[in-house]
Motif scaffolding. Structure first.
Motif, PDB file in Angstrom:
ATOM      1  N   THR A 198     -33.969  27.489  86.476  1.00 31.91           N
ATOM      2  CA  THR A 198     -34.045  26.453  85.449  1.00 31.91           C
ATOM      3  C   THR A 198     -33.750  27.053  84.081  1.00 31.91           C
ATOM      4  O   THR A 198     -34.282  28.114  83.725  1.00 31.91           O
ATOM      5  N   ILE A 199     -32.897  26.373  83.323  1.00 26.75           N
ATOM      6  CA  ILE A 199     -32.503  26.809  81.982  1.00 26.75           C
ATOM      7  C   ILE A 199     -33.125  25.871  80.956  1.00 26.75           C
ATOM      8  O   ILE A 199     -33.025  24.642  81.084  1.00 26.75           O
ATOM      9  N   LYS A 200     -33.762  26.436  79.954  1.00 26.26           N
ATOM     10  CA  LYS A 200     -34.321  25.648  78.855  1.00 26.26           C
ATOM     11  C   LYS A 200     -33.899  26.296  77.541  1.00 26.26           C
ATOM     12  O   LYS A 200     -34.142  27.484  77.325  1.00 26.26           O
ATOM     13  N   VAL A 201     -33.281  25.517  76.675  1.00 26.21           N
ATOM     14  CA  VAL A 201     -32.782  26.029  75.396  1.00 26.21           C
ATOM     15  C   VAL A 201     -33.300  25.143  74.266  1.00 26.21           C
ATOM     16  O   VAL A 201     -33.178  23.918  74.323  1.00 26.21           O
ATOM     17  N   THR A 202     -33.880  25.756  73.262  1.00 25.67           N
ATOM     18  CA  THR A 202     -34.279  25.055  72.038  1.00 25.67           C
ATOM     19  C   THR A 202     -33.374  25.521  70.908  1.00 25.67           C
ATOM     20  O   THR A 202     -33.317  26.724  70.612  1.00 25.67           O
ATOM     21  N   VAL A 203     -32.649  24.598  70.315  1.00 25.24           N
ATOM     22  CA  VAL A 203     -31.769  24.904  69.181  1.00 25.24           C
ATOM     23  C   VAL A 203     -32.501  24.516  67.897  1.00 25.24           C
ATOM     24  O   VAL A 203     -32.886  23.353  67.719  1.00 25.24           O
ATOM     25  N   ASN A 204     -32.694  25.478  67.030  1.00 26.94           N
ATOM     26  CA  ASN A 204     -33.444  25.258  65.793  1.00 26.94           C
ATOM     27  C   ASN A 204     -32.504  25.186  64.602  1.00 26.94           C
ATOM     28  O   ASN A 204     -31.720  26.115  64.356  1.00 26.94           O
ATOM     29  N   GLY A 205     -32.577  24.088  63.882  1.00 28.29           N
ATOM     30  CA  GLY A 205     -31.791  23.931  62.666  1.00 28.29           C
ATOM     31  C   GLY A 205     -32.680  23.557  61.494  1.00 28.29           C
ATOM     32  O   GLY A 205     -33.813  24.027  61.388  1.00 28.29           O
ATOM     33  N   ARG A 206     -32.159  22.682  60.624  1.00 27.17           N
ATOM     34  CA  ARG A 206     -32.947  22.180  59.493  1.00 27.17           C
ATOM     35  C   ARG A 206     -32.647  20.704  59.349  1.00 27.17           C
ATOM     36  O   ARG A 206     -31.480  20.297  59.246  1.00 27.17           O
ATOM     37  N   GLY A 207     -33.677  19.887  59.383  1.00 26.45           N
ATOM     38  CA  GLY A 207     -33.479  18.451  59.354  1.00 26.45           C
ATOM     39  C   GLY A 207     -33.042  17.936  57.997  1.00 26.45           C
ATOM     40  O   GLY A 207     -33.136  18.637  56.972  1.00 26.45           O
ATOM     41  N   GLU A 305     -36.113  30.212  83.841  1.00 25.53           N
ATOM     42  CA  GLU A 305     -37.204  30.297  84.808  1.00 25.53           C
ATOM     43  C   GLU A 305     -36.609  30.593  86.188  1.00 25.53           C
ATOM     44  O   GLU A 305     -35.937  29.748  86.770  1.00 25.53           O
ATOM     45  N   PRO A 306     -36.838  31.789  86.730  1.00 26.76           N
ATOM     46  CA  PRO A 306     -36.298  32.089  88.066  1.00 26.76           C
ATOM     47  C   PRO A 306     -36.898  31.158  89.114  1.00 26.76           C
ATOM     48  O   PRO A 306     -38.111  30.916  89.129  1.00 26.76           O
ATOM     49  N   GLY A 307     -36.032  30.623  89.945  1.00 29.92           N
ATOM     50  CA  GLY A 307     -36.477  29.749  91.029  1.00 29.92           C
ATOM     51  C   GLY A 307     -36.328  30.436  92.364  1.00 29.92           C
ATOM     52  O   GLY A 307     -36.452  31.658  92.472  1.00 29.92           O
TER      53      GLY A 307
END
Length: 403
Positions: A198-207, A305-307
């Protein structure tokens, strides 16, 4: 390999004779599906189904597993047979008279048939106990649908020499499929099913305000660019002879039309058939997401997350399955799969420790084209119950024919 003259004569007929028992258990489980690792009702139904058999029953400590051991009347190998027990979190729309009575839960992958087949195989083998050498370990496991149930059972000692029946010499599992002709057995040596991560990515910018993107750092274009860049990484960084599937299936960003959000989220799955390709993609996913985000003035946090690992069938074990199934069901009902599939299975944990094989059992309903049948995991999937007798016979034959 099978012994010459192995005691399999009449095995399919014997399996048909216990079909009422098989169907009764299967339908009871189908009406009351349970999810994950805690399956108290299913566990109790299994224990009740085994109560009249000369087996030693062991219950799991941390999960709702059941291990039953049948001792043969002469020395021989220890054969493990697996049946998974959990259902899926989804509605049922089959219209069957024994459809799920639990809202939001359905046996859409046929695990109810697996349990019923394995329990009836125990009955057939108990009836033929004087023909059985060694012992049989019946592994009823919870949590196959993403919960690592097999791993929990292994951690509790299932495969240890000091475990319920000692170290197994071989391990087998059948998995029913609604898109294969009923009663057919399909298998292949080597990689059969993929590793699943499972891949989880959070992209952080500026609102900021959507009318003034230059005053913000918009994470949405960065997230969108990542999707394409990740697909390019698959085609340009992985050997074409090592199949990989990378799917971004969930994207979340923002709350309304005139607000640039501060963050964007991507989720997806990585499927691979070798540890080399898997490791390559771990590195590429992190690299691509990090630098694509930087190119847009953002940052990215990547979690993989390794499955389940790759499900790898032992060649000799596959030969045993196909030869036995051909002898019991007819050789026209056995086929070699031309390629692996990219679904995943936690029986992979067992096969990483013990030589064995997983095979597919056709369960397409009569009168339905297998190519058009609702597949496993569909809310409309239906399995031909007559196929269960074939599964019972194959399970029992694998134990009776072992040496």
């Amino acid at each position: 390999m099978s012994l010459p003259g192995a005691p399999i004569d009449g095995l399919h007929a014997h399996a048909r004779s216990v079909q009422p028992r098989t169907v009764t258990l299967r339908r009871a489980l189908h009406r009351h599906p349970e999810l994950g690792l805690d399956l108290p009702r299913t566990r109790d139904a299994v224990v009740a189904a085994l109560a009249d058999l000369p087996v030693q029953v062991h219950l799991g400590r941390s999960v709702s597993s059941v291990v039953a051991v049948l001792e043969g009347h002469r020395p021989g190998p220890t054969i493990l047979l697996r049946g998974d027990m959990d259902a899926l979190p989804m509605p049922e729309d089959t219209g069957l008279p024994f459809a799920s009575e639990v809202a939001g839960a359905m046996h859409a992958c046929g695990h109810d048939t697996h349990v019923a087949m394995l329990a009836s195989a125990a009955k057939v083998l108990a009836d033929r106990r004087d023909e059985l050498g060694g012992r049989v370990v019946f592994m009823f496991q919870p949590g196959e649908e993403g919960f690592h149930g097999a791993r929990y059972m292994i951690e509790e000692g299932l495969l240890d020499r000091s475990g319920p029946a000692g170290r197994p010499d071989a391990a087998y599992a059948l998995h029913i499929s609604a898109t294969l002709p009923s009663g057919e057995v399909h298998a292949r040596p080597g990689p059969l099913m993929a590793a699943a991560d499972t891949i989880k990515v959070t992209v952080n910018g500026r609102g900021g305000h959507a009318s003034a993107p230059h005053d913000a750092l918009d994470p949405v274009p960065a997230a969108a660019a990542m999707v394409g860049a990740l697909q390019t990484a698959v085609t340009r960084r992985v050997d074409t002879h090592q199949p990989v599937v990378l799917t971004i299936a969930h994207i979340v960003a923002g709350t309304t039309t005139n607000v640039i959000p501060e963050t964007a989220y991507l989720e997806g799955t990585l499927r691979s058939l070798s540890e080399t390709a898997r490791a390559t993609m771990y590195e590429e996913i992190r690299r691509v997401c990090r630098y694509t985000a930087l190119a847009h003035g953002c940052t990215a946090e990547v979690e993989i997350e390794p499955g389940y690992p790759v499900t790898v069938n032992d060649s000799a074990a596959v030969d045993q399955v196909t030869e036995l199934a051909g002898d019991v069901l007819g050789h026209d009902n056995v086929a070699t799969m031309p390629a692996p599939i990219m679904g995943a299975e936690d029986f992979s944990y067992v096969l990483a420790e013990v030589p064995g094989a997983l095979a597919f059992l056709g369960g397409c309903p009569p009168g339905v084209d297998p190519a058009l049948a609702p597949p496993n995991h569909s809310n409309r999937v239906v399995f031909d119950e007559e196929a269960m007798a074939a599964g019972v016979a194959v399970y029992a034959g694998l134990a009776l024919g072992a040496r």
